[in-house]
Design a protein around this motif. Structure first.
Motif, short mmCIF file in Angstrom:
data_model
loop_
_atom_site.label_atom_id
_atom_site.label_comp_id
_atom_site.label_asym_id
_atom_site.label_seq_id
_atom_site.Cartn_x
_atom_site.Cartn_y
_atom_site.Cartn_z
N LEU A 25 0.81 -1.22 0.00
CA LEU A 25 0.00 0.00 0.00
C LEU A 25 0.85 1.27 0.00
N ILE A 62 -4.63 -5.26 -2.37
CA ILE A 62 -3.34 -4.74 -1.94
C ILE A 62 -2.85 -5.51 -0.71
N VAL A 64 -0.34 -5.31 2.98
CA VAL A 64 0.32 -4.47 3.97
C VAL A 64 1.21 -5.37 4.81
N LEU A 93 -10.74 -2.24 4.14
CA LEU A 93 -10.47 -3.06 2.95
C LEU A 93 -11.67 -3.93 2.60
N ILE A 101 -6.88 3.35 -0.75
CA ILE A 101 -5.86 3.86 -1.67
C ILE A 101 -6.00 5.36 -1.85
#
Length: 150
Positions: A25, A62, A64, A93, A101
């Motif tokens: 991210l 994505i 993390v 998310l 984002i």
């Protein structure tokens, strides 16, 4: 030799597509912020908007590192008594992956009058489809120079 002034140039804005599947991210947001500002162009000036458009696909995929899914919190207040709202990255998310984002990129841009202009050129989608085919967007992986730490 004469200095090139970006104000006098006929600025051409390109469209780029980024697939966020498996991307970190923070690194993704940094790359997007630099493209939106136009830092990859030879005539970049911090006070002039010379950036390009960015389309991000698969925003929900994505990654993390560490315990950010449970520890990172997004906070905002409604300006009413008891109106503090707190959401974890994991919740965001699941429910609003585009917003994750968008917020990451927005917080990496300079806090000035150009920030709104930059953010208008960011298009984020959860799926692999987008509605900007008419602009003939380029795949960002073609620009290897921007991918140093990505």
């Amino acid at each position: 030799m004469k200095t090139i002034d970006a104000r006098k140039l006929d600025i051409k804005r390109e469209w780029y597509v980024i697939d966020a599947t498996g991307k970190n991210l923070g690194r993704l947001a940094t790359l997007i912020a630099n493209i939106l500002r136009g830092k990859h162009k030879p005539y970049f000036q911090p006070d002039v908007d010379v950036g390009d458009f960015v389309i991000v696909l698969n925003a929900d995929k994505i990654t993390v590192t560490g315990k950010k899914l449970t520890d990172k919190e997004y906070k905002w207040h409604t300006n009413r008594p008891g109106g503090l709202n707190v959401r974890t990255l994991q919740w965001m998310l699941e429910h609003k992956p585009e917003e994750v984002i968008r917020l990451a990129v927005e917080r990496m841009l300079p806090k000035n009058k150009l920030q709104k202009r930059f953010m208008k050129r960011l298009k984020v989608y959860t799926g692999s489809e987008h509605k900007h085919q008419a602009q003939n967007p380029k795949n960002l992986e073609e620009l290897k120079a921007l991918w140093k730490n990505f």
